[in-house]
Design a protein around this motif. Structure first.
Motif, PDB file in Angstrom:
ATOM      1  N   VAL A   1       0.833  -1.206   0.000  1.00 59.69           N
ATOM      2  CA  VAL A   1       0.000   0.000   0.000  1.00 59.69           C
ATOM      3  C   VAL A   1       0.869   1.259   0.000  1.00 59.69           C
ATOM      4  CG1 VAL A   1      -1.750   1.326   1.272  1.00 59.69           C
ATOM      5  CG2 VAL A   1      -1.945  -1.169   1.091  1.00 59.69           C
TER       6      VAL A   1
ATOM      7  N   GLY B   1       7.085  -4.237   0.159  1.00 62.56           N
ATOM      8  CA  GLY B   1       6.128  -4.006  -0.915  1.00 62.56           C
ATOM      9  C   GLY B   1       6.794  -3.283  -2.063  1.00 62.56           C
TER      10      GLY B   1
ATOM     11  N   CYS C   1      -4.762  -4.820  -0.226  1.00 66.91           N
ATOM     12  CA  CYS C   1      -4.058  -3.841  -1.065  1.00 66.91           C
ATOM     13  C   CYS C   1      -5.029  -3.040  -1.908  1.00 66.91           C
ATOM     14  CB  CYS C   1      -3.043  -4.549  -1.951  1.00 66.91           C
ATOM     15  SG  CYS C   1      -1.621  -5.172  -1.051  1.00 66.91           S
TER      16      CYS C   1
END
Length: 366
Positions: free
Chosen positions: A264, A352, A295
């Motif tokens: 995110v 991420g 997400c």
């Protein structure tokens, strides 16, 4: 700027399936050959090959793949391991090399074989026999280093995402994948499509073995074998409407015991100057349905553009190659529907990675 000029992948074969006898480089070679043919480039044009691999025995699998693919011996090959995120990170590293002027042409991607991965044994200094293990350590703190299914179930509890919601996402992933044949797949060992995709139903989901809490064999991706690569080139070699411009890319770390939420922040970073309503496509990794849901909702992405043709739940998860598969599929979607698109993936240890691509409509013939 840097650009993706071509993008190819193998089918994704579940562990001990069609690719069970193939080493990672043997899956990679036909993909690399198709990539160069698509771009009209020769092996001698390539400056570097970057390969993501998470399950191999060390060494330098990128060098093995480069030599096996017939690239010049001066192409050293660079292997990276960022687990699930590695396939996108290889692409970001290639982009940085091209933008720096180090190379004009870099092949970047991932190759993974769950079927042929070596056994792992942890040794001890006190004379105890070696102890097999499956998951490497991703933090120095055992209490913050959960197994991936355990972390996914904890994420589901924190966000209030129940099993039915996760199963519904998985069912939809399979439904969309059944209705679409992805372009860019290179036939290997007689396999030219993702064989795991099936007509998943609520009844089948209800019967799926439980892995951990709300996480089941139906709402998490299966272990798989595959290879995927893209050709990253400089402005000089970009071919107008044939290529996709790399607008932005970012890898960020977050809480290591909540890896599913890590993309995110990376998505937010790459979308700073891009309104979400201008995106035409978003490829979000589905290692677990709950992670994809978290997400999509956390980054406020329009549901209709996320994994429009299905995701990893409907094909499988070849760890080191999964990020590049997202990029390959996104590239071909943006070739068909020009505009801006996003790819994002979560990784063990709370990482991420996100990538933003743009294609432009081809000029009308004169």
């Amino acid at each position: 700027m840097s650009h993706i000029l071509a993008a190819r992948r193998s089918a994704v074969a579940p562990r001990n399936g069609a690719f069970a006898t193939l080493e990672p480089h043997e899956i990679a070679v036909p993909v690399i050959a198709a990539l160069l043919a698509d771009a009209g480039l020769e092996p001698e044009d390539v400056g570097e090959l970057i390969l993501s691999n998470a399950l191999g025995a060390g060494g330098n699998p990128a060098r093995v793949a480069a030599l096996a693919a017939g690239l010049p011996e001066c192409v050293a090959g660079l292997t990276i391991d960022r687990q699930c995120a590695g396939g996108l990170d290889a692409l970001l590293l290639a982009s940085a090399m091209v933008q720096s002027g180090l190379h004009d042409v870099v092949i970047a991607g991932g190759a993974e074989s769950y079927s042929r991965r070596p056994q792992r044994l942890r040794t001890f200094a006190d004379g105890r026999p070696p102890e097999p293990y499956d998951q490497a350590r991703f933090t120095p703190w055992p209490e913050r280093d959960p197994a991936m299914a355990e972390a996914a179930d904890r994420l589901a509890q924190v966000l209030g995402i129940n099993r039915d919601t996760q199963d519904a996402w998985a069912i939809e992933s399979h439904r969309k994948a059944l209705a679409f044949q992805p372009p860019g797949i290179v036939e290997i060992a007689g396999l030219a499509s993702d064989p795991f995709t099936r007509a998943l139903t609520p009844r089948l989901c209800a019967r799926a073995p439980e892995v951990h809490g709300t996480i089941t064999a139906a709402n998490m991706a299966v272990a798989a074998d595959a290879a995927a690569f893209v050709l990253v080139v400089s402005d000089r070699l970009a071919q107008g409407g044939q290529s996709a411009e790399i607008l932005a890319g970012k890898t960020l770390g977050g809480p290591p015991d909540m890896p599913g939420l890590a993309p995110v922040a990376a998505i937010e970073a790459v979308l700073q100057d891009t309104p979400r309503n201008t995106l035409v496509s978003a490829e979000i990794m589905e290692a677990f349905a709950v992670q994809a849901i978290a997400c999509q909702e956390g980054a406020k992405l329009p549901r209709e553009i996320v994994n429009a043709n299905g995701g990893a739940l409907a094909r499988g998860h070849p760890i080191g190659a999964s990020g590049t598969i997202l990029a390959v599929d996104l590239f071909h979607q943006l070739r068909a529907t020009p505009g801006t698109g996003l790819a994002a993936i979560a990784s063990a240890g709370g990482l991420g990675t996100a990538l933003l691509l743009r294609t432009r409509a081809r000029p009308a013939p004169t």
